[in-house]
Design a protein around this motif. Structure first.
Motif, short mmCIF file in Angstrom:
data_model
loop_
_atom_site.label_atom_id
_atom_site.label_comp_id
_atom_site.label_asym_id
_atom_site.label_seq_id
_atom_site.Cartn_x
_atom_site.Cartn_y
_atom_site.Cartn_z
N LEU A 184 1.19 -0.93 0.13
CA LEU A 184 0.31 -0.22 0.22
C LEU A 184 1.40 0.57 0.00
O LEU A 184 0.73 2.32 -0.64
N GLU A 241 1.20 4.58 -2.79
CA GLU A 241 0.55 5.71 -2.20
C GLU A 241 2.12 6.38 -2.19
O GLU A 241 1.83 7.92 -2.88
N HIS A 247 -7.74 2.24 0.83
CA HIS A 247 -5.87 2.18 1.30
C HIS A 247 -6.93 2.24 2.62
O HIS A 247 -6.02 1.80 3.83
N LYS A 279 -6.37 -0.68 5.13
CA LYS A 279 -4.90 0.04 6.71
C LYS A 279 -5.81 -0.40 8.76
O LYS A 279 -5.37 -1.16 9.10
#
Length: 158
Positions: A63, A67, A93, A97
């Protein structure tokens, strides 16, 4: 980045380009989740914790790579910035998370059932998310950034 977000990708995927590499990262995370499920089935708390932590850390690295490297480059190349498909991916995301944190906390607390409960929710979200990335965002990224793949690959420290 200090380590590859997808440490088990093979060189063939890297040579095939952005779509193949990031898609392979998804499969690595899928395989790690299957290991967590198997560990929960076996019921060994230390194995549950070790496999869950490996899954969570690898997924977080993936991720982060998107990002910090891919999404900004896509946003700049397309002129969309953090809007459009990138905005949707970033929002998802954040949800992922949160669920990763829950999986890890439950593994640390010794609750295999809660690991699976949060993991199942995460899995449903992740599967839908990955389809959008693999069918829309990654091909679009490769179209706009194909000439930059060697640079992107280096930024990911493969």
């Amino acid at each position: 980045m200090s380590q590859s977000p997808c440490p088990f990708t093979d060189e063939a995927a890297a040579k095939e380009g952005l779509v193949a590499w990031f898609t392979r990262c998804h499969r690595v995370c899928d395989d790690l989740w299957a290991e967590v499920e198997s560990a929960v089935d076996r019921g060994d708390p230390s194995e549950i914790l070790s496999t869950a932590v490996q899954f969570v850390n690898t997924t977080r690295k993936h991720l982060k790579a998107e990002e910090e490297v891919l999404f900004p480059m896509v946003g700049q190349a397309t002129g969309m910035g953090a809007h459009g498909p990138v905005a949707v991916m970033l929002m998802e995301h954040q949800q992922m998370k949160h669920l990763l944190t829950m999986v890890e906390e439950n593994a640390r607390g010794g609750s295999g059932d809660l690991v699976l409960d949060h993991g199942d929710t995460l899995l449903m979200l992740t599967q839908q998310h990955n389809i959008k990335e693999e069918q829309i965002l990654y091909p679009m990224s490769e179209q706009f950034l194909s000439g930059q793949w060697p640079e992107i690959h280096r930024l990911l420290e493969i």
